[in-house]
Design a protein around this motif. Structure first.
Motif, PDB file in Angstrom:
ATOM      1  N   ALA A 205      90.520 -40.010 -63.385  1.00  0.00           N
ATOM      2  CA  ALA A 205      91.104 -39.603 -62.102  1.00  0.00           C
ATOM      3  C   ALA A 205      92.581 -39.266 -62.233  1.00  0.00           C
ATOM      4  O   ALA A 205      93.139 -38.554 -61.389  1.00  0.00           O
ATOM      5  CB  ALA A 205      90.906 -40.707 -61.060  1.00  0.00           C
ATOM      6  N   CYS A 206      93.225 -39.774 -63.288  1.00  0.00           N
ATOM      7  CA  CYS A 206      94.652 -39.503 -63.507  1.00  0.00           C
ATOM      8  C   CYS A 206      94.899 -38.333 -64.454  1.00  0.00           C
ATOM      9  O   CYS A 206      96.056 -37.952 -64.666  1.00  0.00           O
ATOM     10  CB  CYS A 206      95.335 -40.752 -64.080  1.00  0.00           C
ATOM     11  N   LEU A 207      93.832 -37.791 -65.031  1.00  0.00           N
ATOM     12  CA  LEU A 207      93.991 -36.722 -66.020  1.00  0.00           C
ATOM     13  C   LEU A 207      93.707 -35.359 -65.400  1.00  0.00           C
ATOM     14  O   LEU A 207      92.818 -35.232 -64.549  1.00  0.00           O
ATOM     15  CB  LEU A 207      93.048 -36.953 -67.205  1.00  0.00           C
ATOM     16  N   PRO A 208      94.429 -34.341 -65.806  1.00  0.00           N
ATOM     17  CA  PRO A 208      94.212 -33.002 -65.246  1.00  0.00           C
ATOM     18  C   PRO A 208      92.839 -32.450 -65.595  1.00  0.00           C
ATOM     19  O   PRO A 208      92.363 -32.617 -66.724  1.00  0.00           O
ATOM     20  CB  PRO A 208      95.338 -32.167 -65.877  1.00  0.00           C
ATOM     21  N   GLU A 209      92.222 -31.809 -64.630  1.00  0.00           N
ATOM     22  CA  GLU A 209      90.947 -31.122 -64.804  1.00  0.00           C
ATOM     23  C   GLU A 209      89.820 -32.042 -65.292  1.00  0.00           C
ATOM     24  O   GLU A 209      88.906 -31.608 -66.001  1.00  0.00           O
ATOM     25  CB  GLU A 209      91.113 -29.935 -65.770  1.00  0.00           C
ATOM     26  N   GLN A 210      89.886 -33.302 -64.897  1.00  0.00           N
ATOM     27  CA  GLN A 210      88.846 -34.246 -65.296  1.00  0.00           C
ATOM     28  C   GLN A 210      88.154 -34.862 -64.081  1.00  0.00           C
ATOM     29  O   GLN A 210      87.563 -35.939 -64.177  1.00  0.00           O
ATOM     30  CB  GLN A 210      89.442 -35.356 -66.168  1.00  0.00           C
ATOM     31  N   ALA A 211      88.208 -34.173 -62.955  1.00  0.00           N
ATOM     32  CA  ALA A 211      87.622 -34.712 -61.726  1.00  0.00           C
ATOM     33  C   ALA A 211      86.122 -34.939 -61.875  1.00  0.00           C
ATOM     34  O   ALA A 211      85.588 -35.968 -61.409  1.00  0.00           O
ATOM     35  CB  ALA A 211      87.899 -33.776 -60.549  1.00  0.00           C
ATOM     36  N   ASP A 212      85.432 -34.010 -62.513  1.00  0.00           N
ATOM     37  CA  ASP A 212      83.984 -34.161 -62.669  1.00  0.00           C
ATOM     38  C   ASP A 212      83.644 -35.388 -63.509  1.00  0.00           C
ATOM     39  O   ASP A 212      82.677 -36.113 -63.206  1.00  0.00           O
ATOM     40  CB  ASP A 212      83.375 -32.909 -63.303  1.00  0.00           C
ATOM     41  N   ARG A 213      84.425 -35.623 -64.566  1.00  0.00           N
ATOM     42  CA  ARG A 213      84.190 -36.811 -65.399  1.00  0.00           C
ATOM     43  C   ARG A 213      84.463 -38.076 -64.604  1.00  0.00           C
ATOM     44  O   ARG A 213      83.735 -39.076 -64.737  1.00  0.00           O
ATOM     45  CB  ARG A 213      85.083 -36.771 -66.649  1.00  0.00           C
ATOM     46  N   ALA A 214      85.501 -38.038 -63.776  1.00  0.00           N
ATOM     47  CA  ALA A 214      85.817 -39.211 -62.952  1.00  0.00           C
ATOM     48  C   ALA A 214      84.672 -39.520 -61.991  1.00  0.00           C
ATOM     49  O   ALA A 214      84.280 -40.681 -61.819  1.00  0.00           O
ATOM     50  CB  ALA A 214      87.113 -38.980 -62.185  1.00  0.00           C
ATOM     51  N   VAL A 215      84.126 -38.476 -61.373  1.00  0.00           N
ATOM     52  CA  VAL A 215      82.992 -38.662 -60.453  1.00  0.00           C
ATOM     53  C   VAL A 215      81.789 -39.230 -61.204  1.00  0.00           C
ATOM     54  O   VAL A 215      81.127 -40.165 -60.728  1.00  0.00           O
ATOM     55  CB  VAL A 215      82.628 -37.335 -59.772  1.00  0.00           C
ATOM     56  N   HIS A 216      81.514 -38.676 -62.372  1.00  0.00           N
ATOM     57  CA  HIS A 216      80.379 -39.148 -63.164  1.00  0.00           C
ATOM     58  C   HIS A 216      80.531 -40.627 -63.508  1.00  0.00           C
ATOM     59  O   HIS A 216      79.581 -41.423 -63.353  1.00  0.00           O
ATOM     60  CB  HIS A 216      80.252 -38.320 -64.446  1.00  0.00           C
ATOM     61  N   GLU A 217      81.711 -41.007 -63.984  1.00  0.00           N
ATOM     62  CA  GLU A 217      81.936 -42.393 -64.398  1.00  0.00           C
ATOM     63  C   GLU A 217      81.898 -43.341 -63.195  1.00  0.00           C
ATOM     64  O   GLU A 217      81.324 -44.437 -63.279  1.00  0.00           O
ATOM     65  CB  GLU A 217      83.277 -42.514 -65.126  1.00  0.00           C
ATOM     66  N   ALA A 218      82.502 -42.943 -62.093  1.00  0.00           N
ATOM     67  CA  ALA A 218      82.492 -43.798 -60.904  1.00  0.00           C
ATOM     68  C   ALA A 218      81.075 -43.973 -60.372  1.00  0.00           C
ATOM     69  O   ALA A 218      80.655 -45.084 -60.011  1.00  0.00           O
ATOM     70  CB  ALA A 218      83.391 -43.202 -59.823  1.00  0.00           C
ATOM     71  N   THR A 219      80.322 -42.889 -60.335  1.00  0.00           N
ATOM     72  CA  THR A 219      78.937 -42.947 -59.850  1.00  0.00           C
ATOM     73  C   THR A 219      78.090 -43.833 -60.749  1.00  0.00           C
ATOM     74  O   THR A 219      77.255 -44.613 -60.270  1.00  0.00           O
ATOM     75  CB  THR A 219      78.345 -41.531 -59.782  1.00  0.00           C
ATOM     76  N   ARG A 220      78.302 -43.723 -62.051  1.00  0.00           N
ATOM     77  CA  ARG A 220      77.564 -44.566 -62.995  1.00  0.00           C
ATOM     78  C   ARG A 220      77.907 -46.036 -62.796  1.00  0.00           C
ATOM     79  O   ARG A 220      77.024 -46.904 -62.811  1.00  0.00           O
ATOM     80  CB  ARG A 220      77.888 -44.126 -64.417  1.00  0.00           C
ATOM     81  N   SER A 221      79.185 -46.336 -62.600  1.00  0.00           N
ATOM     82  CA  SER A 221      79.604 -47.717 -62.364  1.00  0.00           C
ATOM     83  C   SER A 221      78.940 -48.287 -61.112  1.00  0.00           C
ATOM     84  O   SER A 221      78.402 -49.399 -61.121  1.00  0.00           O
ATOM     85  CB  SER A 221      81.128 -47.780 -62.226  1.00  0.00           C
ATOM     86  N   ILE A 222      78.966 -47.526 -60.040  1.00  0.00           N
ATOM     87  CA  ILE A 222      78.381 -47.980 -58.772  1.00  0.00           C
ATOM     88  C   ILE A 222      76.885 -48.243 -58.936  1.00  0.00           C
ATOM     89  O   ILE A 222      76.351 -49.249 -58.447  1.00  0.00           O
ATOM     90  CB  ILE A 222      78.646 -46.941 -57.670  1.00  0.00           C
ATOM     91  N   ALA A 223      76.194 -47.357 -59.651  1.00  0.00           N
ATOM     92  CA  ALA A 223      74.754 -47.519 -59.865  1.00  0.00           C
ATOM     93  C   ALA A 223      74.452 -48.767 -60.686  1.00  0.00           C
ATOM     94  O   ALA A 223      73.504 -49.516 -60.395  1.00  0.00           O
ATOM     95  CB  ALA A 223      74.185 -46.284 -60.556  1.00  0.00           C
ATOM     96  N   LEU A 224      75.255 -49.016 -61.712  1.00  0.00           N
ATOM     97  CA  LEU A 224      75.042 -50.200 -62.548  1.00  0.00           C
ATOM     98  C   LEU A 224      75.297 -51.479 -61.755  1.00  0.00           C
ATOM     99  O   LEU A 224      74.575 -52.474 -61.921  1.00  0.00           O
ATOM    100  CB  LEU A 224      75.944 -50.144 -63.779  1.00  0.00           C
ATOM    101  N   TYR A 225      76.321 -51.463 -60.904  1.00  0.00           N
ATOM    102  CA  TYR A 225      76.570 -52.646 -60.075  1.00  0.00           C
ATOM    103  C   TYR A 225      75.422 -52.883 -59.090  1.00  0.00           C
ATOM    104  O   TYR A 225      75.026 -54.020 -58.834  1.00  0.00           O
ATOM    105  CB  TYR A 225      77.899 -52.525 -59.336  1.00  0.00           C
ATOM    106  N   ALA A 226      74.868 -51.821 -58.551  1.00  0.00           N
ATOM    107  CA  ALA A 226      73.755 -51.970 -57.611  1.00  0.00           C
ATOM    108  C   ALA A 226      72.554 -52.630 -58.271  1.00  0.00           C
ATOM    109  O   ALA A 226      71.784 -53.341 -57.614  1.00  0.00           O
ATOM    110  CB  ALA A 226      73.370 -50.608 -57.046  1.00  0.00           C
ATOM    111  N   ALA A 227      72.397 -52.408 -59.586  1.00  0.00           N
ATOM    112  CA  ALA A 227      71.255 -52.955 -60.316  1.00  0.00           C
ATOM    113  C   ALA A 227      71.566 -54.270 -61.030  1.00  0.00           C
ATOM    114  O   ALA A 227      70.671 -54.876 -61.629  1.00  0.00           O
ATOM    115  CB  ALA A 227      70.771 -51.931 -61.341  1.00  0.00           C
ATOM    116  N   ALA A 228      72.811 -54.731 -60.962  1.00  0.00           N
ATOM    117  CA  ALA A 228      73.241 -55.904 -61.724  1.00  0.00           C
ATOM    118  C   ALA A 228      72.814 -57.206 -61.054  1.00  0.00           C
ATOM    119  O   ALA A 228      72.676 -57.264 -59.822  1.00  0.00           O
ATOM    120  CB  ALA A 228      74.756 -55.890 -61.896  1.00  0.00           C
TER     121      ALA A 228
END
Length: 319
Positions: A205-228
């Motif tokens: 989220a702090c790096l230029p032109e990496q918004a898609d990667r930030a979304v992917h990583e955040a979404t993955r984190s949220i999904a893993l927490y939901a299943a934890a």
């Protein structure tokens, strides 16, 4: 023999107390943990000062380091940064006295987290780098934590390529991860894949032109927490991942999607509104003050909800 056996049982009971608290630290509100942590700290240090049995010293110093680290995190949750950093230093000294490299490295990671949350990324990077050098022979998840802590601190400093390399290092360490005694303790001492994805999201989220990667990583984190399982579901890190996702949505001009991402965070009860949660929400609130949102009803409504949320932090309960 009887005295030694009784003393050994007492130390084992302290170990059980510390283990139980470690596993509550990520999922229970700080207001429920603070009293038990203080009581356990007092018992551990009392035994450390008064136990005449030399073979107990290593274990007692370890327990003192563990509980000091947990208390540091509790003070941090309540926005008491001076006390938090003092206790983090105490955890490091106890780890040093115990000769435990893993806990020494973890304590540096804790100091890095405190500095990062306090808006001091240069200091955070230095602590994480120091911890990583201590953890060079560690196989547990603390090594991945330190690499991720370094990555997001470097990203805040604008060092894009070093931040990416640190994330790659964290991924490599995760692939070769072997559980150690800190991981076995669990809770705050175990850096799970869900937390790792949150840190990666924060970095991107702090790096230029990496918004898609930030979304992917955040979404993955949220999904893993939901299943934890409950004992691994860190409400603070899950909220952090949701704040990163909301921040990216706001930057893309989609206030409605940001509101959806933040829904569960806005529903957190007051004891779970820790300093880190409040900081993540503040970043989203700041982004919503961009002039392009002046006449956007969804943005105005979300900004008002965040401002209302910000007036009721967990620290208010300890005032």
């Amino acid at each position: 023999m009887t005295t030694t056996t009784a003393a050994t049982i007492t130390v084992e009971q302290l170990r059980d107390e510390v283990t139980a608290l470690a596993r509550r630290c990520l999922c229970d509100p700080v207001t429920e943990l603070f009293g038990p942590l203080l009581e356990t700290q007092e018992r551990v240090f009392s035994r450390l000062e008064n136990d005449p049995v030399p073979e107990h010293l290593h274990e007692l110093y370890l327990l003192a380091g563990f509980v000091s680290g947990m208390l540091a995190k509790a003070h941090h949750d309540l926005d008491r940064e001076h006390q938090a950093m003092s206790l983090a230093r105490m955890a490091y000294v106890c780890a040093d006295n115990a000769g435990h490299a893993g806990l020494r490295a973890w304590s540096r990671g804790l100091q890095s987290l405190l500095a990062y949350s306090g808006g001091r990324p240069q200091e955070a990077a230095a602590f994480a780098d120091c911890g990583a050098r201590i953890a060079v022979e560690q196989t547990g998840s603390v090594a991945s934590w330190l690499a991720c802590g370094l990555a997001r601190a470097l990203a805040r400093l604008g060092a894009a390529e070093p931040a990416r390399l640190a994330l790659a290092r964290a991924e490599d360490l995760r692939e070769h991860h072997v559980h150690d005694d800190l991981d076995a303790l669990g809770g705050i001492f175990l850096f799970t894949p869900a937390r790792q994805h949150h840190y990666a999201a924060d970095t991107y989220a702090c790096l230029p032109e990496q918004a898609d990667r930030a979304v992917h990583e955040a979404t993955r984190s949220i999904a893993l927490y939901a299943a934890a399982p409950p004992e691994q579901r860190s409400f603070g890190d899950e909220a952090g991942a949701r704040c990163v996702l909301a921040l990216i949505r706001v930057r893309a001009g989609d206030a409605a999607a940001a509101r959806d991402a933040l829904g569960p965070v806005l529903s957190l009860d007051l004891p779970r509104r820790t300093a880190e949660v409040m900081a993540g929400m503040a970043r989203v609130g700041d982004a919503l003050r961009h002039p392009r949102f002046v006449d956007v009803p969804e943005a105005r409504d979300l900004r008002e909800q965040i401002e209302w949320f910000a007036q009721r932090p967990a620290s208010a309960l300890s005032s």
